[in-house]
Design an enzyme around this catalytic site. Structure first.
Site, PDB file in Angstrom:
ATOM      1  N   HIS A  23       0.839  -1.204   0.000  1.00  0.00           N
ATOM      2  CA  HIS A  23       0.000   0.000   0.000  1.00  0.00           C
ATOM      3  C   HIS A  23       0.875   1.255   0.000  1.00  0.00           C
ATOM      4  O   HIS A  23       0.629   2.203  -0.742  1.00  0.00           O
ATOM      5  CB  HIS A  23      -0.877   0.059   1.266  1.00  0.00           C
ATOM      6  CG  HIS A  23      -1.917  -1.015   1.383  1.00  0.00           C
ATOM      7  ND1 HIS A  23      -2.029  -1.815   2.500  1.00  0.00           N
ATOM      8  CD2 HIS A  23      -2.908  -1.388   0.549  1.00  0.00           C
ATOM      9  CE1 HIS A  23      -3.050  -2.648   2.337  1.00  0.00           C
ATOM     10  NE2 HIS A  23      -3.598  -2.413   1.162  1.00  0.00           N
ATOM     11  N   LYS A  47     -16.518  -6.399  13.602  1.00  0.00           N
ATOM     12  CA  LYS A  47     -16.487  -7.840  13.282  1.00  0.00           C
ATOM     13  C   LYS A  47     -15.863  -8.100  11.898  1.00  0.00           C
ATOM     14  O   LYS A  47     -15.402  -9.186  11.620  1.00  0.00           O
ATOM     15  CB  LYS A  47     -17.873  -8.468  13.394  1.00  0.00           C
ATOM     16  CG  LYS A  47     -18.924  -7.953  12.446  1.00  0.00           C
ATOM     17  CD  LYS A  47     -20.200  -8.772  12.633  1.00  0.00           C
ATOM     18  CE  LYS A  47     -21.438  -8.314  11.909  1.00  0.00           C
ATOM     19  NZ  LYS A  47     -21.450  -7.226  11.013  1.00  0.00           N
ATOM     20  N   ARG A  96      -2.211  -5.865  -8.513  1.00  0.00           N
ATOM     21  CA  ARG A  96      -0.982  -6.633  -8.325  1.00  0.00           C
ATOM     22  C   ARG A  96      -0.796  -7.675  -9.414  1.00  0.00           C
ATOM     23  O   ARG A  96       0.307  -7.960  -9.842  1.00  0.00           O
ATOM     24  CB  ARG A  96      -0.994  -7.353  -6.968  1.00  0.00           C
ATOM     25  CG  ARG A  96      -0.863  -6.439  -5.784  1.00  0.00           C
ATOM     26  CD  ARG A  96      -1.323  -7.122  -4.526  1.00  0.00           C
ATOM     27  NE  ARG A  96      -2.720  -7.507  -4.623  1.00  0.00           N
ATOM     28  CZ  ARG A  96      -3.468  -7.942  -3.620  1.00  0.00           C
ATOM     29  NH1 ARG A  96      -2.930  -8.092  -2.441  1.00  0.00           N
ATOM     30  NH2 ARG A  96      -4.733  -8.239  -3.803  1.00  0.00           N
ATOM     31  N   SER A 134      -2.762  -7.719   3.032  1.00  0.00           N
ATOM     32  CA  SER A 134      -2.939  -7.621   4.488  1.00  0.00           C
ATOM     33  C   SER A 134      -3.307  -8.996   5.047  1.00  0.00           C
ATOM     34  O   SER A 134      -2.831  -9.398   6.115  1.00  0.00           O
ATOM     35  CB  SER A 134      -4.050  -6.627   4.826  1.00  0.00           C
ATOM     36  OG  SER A 134      -3.766  -5.368   4.293  1.00  0.00           O
TER      37      SER A 134
END
Ligand code: PNS
Length: 170
Positions: A23, A47, A96, A134
């Protein structure tokens, strides 16, 4: 050759749960192309995100410290509504690999349908970051793998603290 006029405000949206070096690489490439780049963090329910919004924002702010035309903000609801609020006519997304393209194409076309005049530009991160996400960094950390090459040092610390808390609570 005549100079290309810069677009004013661009939005770089995402979950950033947490921000990675991929990022950051994209932010560093994109920021010089615009007058202002707004890193827009999707609020998400607790959540849905592993890191609460204030923590994600803080991690990004620390990471982009020193980039003068980068601002960090959060948003809820439709991205195009946030873009309009910010007077932004461009959304920046990183691609990507080809596998990213289908989802990104759908989002870009939907966003353009919802808000004609708000365009999406795709940018490529550095080759070294093509495999980073991530989700994978969290998984590697969770299983005790080395993550220092993937995220800024303060994010690595936060990830390890989160893992240790989880281990502690069984
Ligand atoms: O980093 P991510 O999780 O791939 O980012 C996805 C994000 C935040 C850009 C996307 O989910 C989004 O824009 N959400 C806001 C809701 C919205 O506008 N949905 C319609 C998009 S077509």
């Amino acid at each position: 050759m005549a100079a290309v006029a810069k677009s004013r405000v661009a939005i770089y949206p995402g979950s950033f749960d947490p921000i990675t070096n991929g990022h950051l690489d994209l932010i560093r490439r994109a920021a010089p192309q615009f007058e202002e780049l707004v890193v827009a963090v999707l609020r998400h329910d607790t959540k849905d995100a592993d890191f609460p919004l204030p923590e994600r924002l803080e991690m990004i702010r620390k990471s982009v410290d020193g980039l003068a035309n980068v601002r960090v903000a959060s948003f809820d609801g439709l991205l195009v509504d946030f873009a309009r609020q910010q007077n932004a006519s461009l959304i920046v997304r990183g691609i990507r690999a080809v596998s990213d393209y289908e989802y990104e194409l759908q989002m870009a076309l939907m966003n353009r349908k919802l808000a004609p005049g708000v365009e999406t530009v795709f940018m490529l991160p550095g080759e070294a970051y093509g495999y980073l996400s991530s989700r994978l960094v969290k998984e590697v950390c969770q299983h005790g793998g080395e993550i220092d090459d993937f995220v800024p040092p303060h994010v690595a610390e936060a990830l390890r603290a989160r893992r240790d808390r989880k281990v502690g609570t069984g």
